[in-house]
Motif scaffolding. Structure first.
Motif, short mmCIF file in Angstrom:
data_model
loop_
_atom_site.label_atom_id
_atom_site.label_comp_id
_atom_site.label_asym_id
_atom_site.label_seq_id
_atom_site.Cartn_x
_atom_site.Cartn_y
_atom_site.Cartn_z
N ASP A 319 -2.55 -0.14 14.50
CA ASP A 319 -2.62 -1.06 15.65
C ASP A 319 -2.45 -2.52 15.25
O ASP A 319 -1.76 -3.29 15.93
N ASN A 320 -3.06 -2.92 14.15
CA ASN A 320 -3.01 -4.33 13.75
C ASN A 320 -2.01 -4.60 12.64
O ASN A 320 -2.04 -5.66 12.02
N SER A 321 -1.11 -3.66 12.40
CA SER A 321 -0.11 -3.83 11.35
C SER A 321 1.07 -4.65 11.85
O SER A 321 1.44 -4.58 13.02
N ARG A 322 1.71 -5.40 10.95
CA ARG A 322 2.93 -6.11 11.34
C ARG A 322 4.13 -5.19 11.41
O ARG A 322 5.18 -5.54 11.94
N TRP A 323 4.00 -3.99 10.86
CA TRP A 323 5.06 -2.99 10.95
C TRP A 323 4.85 -2.10 12.17
O TRP A 323 3.74 -1.67 12.46
#
Length: 377
Positions: A319-323
């Motif tokens: 959810d909080n990944s840049r990918w």
């Protein structure tokens, strides 16, 4: 081109060697095995950026590797093992902002300061004791500097980046924590078709904090008219030493479950499937990975020791990944030249979606690799 002259020099040296591949046979004595490896990769890039914002240019780079493994077995049930790796250059692993590297093994940057312990080249050093239990059971206890990938989420058709698929996403289950080259212990119990494995380690987080790692795996091996198959189910857990998903404190656990399946389909075809699901309480990059593919044996074209592999892999961003996600295709052909030596070619296509960057970044890589593994005593 970095690495290329050394690679072909090592090829010639190894082809002249009269020695052949050898492994410890479980008996008593001393055995030392040397592996000489080389790889050259050519990459074509689209929308890929370096850390400084420049576009990645198409390029060719390589690397050379030398492995030494020493096994001493004072008895048939006791084994001491030490393994070191030297590597020169990093091939394409440092080109562009790609999460998964083009070669999943250890190159120059990884064999220095191994596991963040101010230790160079030494990767494994352990003692193993095997004990028979009852008529069919056996228990193996291993302790020392260990590599969890040698015990967990194993698969017949991928997991060896030197002889099978090369990309990091296909080198091991990437949604299940599998630390390497640190202090720990392993207990492996087997009886009949069943195995149970437990692993404990004390690795470091990416921010340099020691943490406790636990893993448990159940495996089942079966025989049918189709051939041999394996099913392995595992779970991993750490203590709360990782950054939480909001990046406000080092108070999160990393926990995951996974399964690995391989199945022979007749004498010349093999299929595999692997799934990993990681809880995103911690600041993980991907929370789900999936991979599947097939293996073709050289018997089909009268080259018994050759092999072809084709695979697809997918990783879903947390959810909080840049990918957002990663899609990966890879195929390889391995040509066995002698008992000790093989050469191969791999093709990789990798697409990674990073919304803040804009268009998906892509790379297409064609690679040549070489391995020669032989016993020196």
């Amino acid at each position: 081109v970095a690495g290329r002259p050394a690679i072909w020099g090592l090829v010639g040296l190894s082809l002249l060697s009269p020695q052949v591949a050898s492994t410890a046979d479980g008996g008593k004595g001393l055995n030392a095995t040397v592996a000489i490896r080389g790889l050259t990769q050519h990459g074509k890039y689209n929308n890929a950026l370096e850390d400084d914002g420049r576009h990645v240019d198409d390029t060719t780079q390589g690397a050379t590797i030398a492995d030494l493994a020493v096994t001493f077995s004072p008895t048939a049930r006791d084994r001491f093992y030490t393994q070191v790796r030297w590597a020169s250059a990093n091939s394409l692993n440092n080109r562009g902002d790609f999460f998964y590297t083009a070669y999943g093994g250890d190159l120059e940057d990884q064999v220095e300061n191994v596991a963040g312990r101010d230790r160079d080249y030494l990767r494994e050093a352990w003692y193993r004791r095997d004990t028979a239990i009852g008529a069919q059971g056996s228990l193996a206890i291993t302790a020392g500097l260990i590599d969890a990938t040698n015990y967990l989420a194993l698969n017949a058709y991928f997991g060896d980046e030197d002889r099978q698929f090369m990309n990091q996403l296909l080198s091991n289950n990437q949604s299940v924590q599998l630390p390497s080259y640190d202090v720990g212990g392993v207990a492996e119990y087997s009886t009949g078709q069943w195995t149970a494995t437990a692993v404990y380690m004390r690795p470091k987080t990416p921010f340099g904090k020691d943490y406790k790692y636990y893993a448990a795996q159940i495996g089942f091996r079966h025989e049918s008219d189709l051939g041999t198959g394996n099913i392995r189910v595992l779970s991993t857990l750490t203590n709360d030493r990782f950054r939480n998903a909001d990046n406000t404190d080092d108070d999160a656990r990393v926990q995951a479950i996974g399964c690995s399946i391989d199945q022979e389909i007749g004498p010349s075809l093999g299929l595999f499937l692997e799934l990993g699901i990681q809880d995103d309480e911690a600041a993980v990059t991907f929370d789900t990975t999936f991979m599947t593919g097939l293996n073709l044996d050289g018997d089909l074209w009268s080259r018994q020791d050759d092999e072809i592999g084709v695979a697809y892999a997918y990783a879903s961003g947390a959810d909080n990944s840049r990918w957002d996600d990663v899609n990966m295709l890879e195929s390889y052909y391995r040509l066995q030249l002698t008992d000790a030596t093989d050469i191969g070619m791999t093709l990789q296509y990798q697409r990674e979606s990073i919304p803040t960057v804009g268009d998906d970044q892509e790379r297409f890589i064609i690679a040549l690799r070489f391995n020669s593994v032989f016993s020196i005593f």
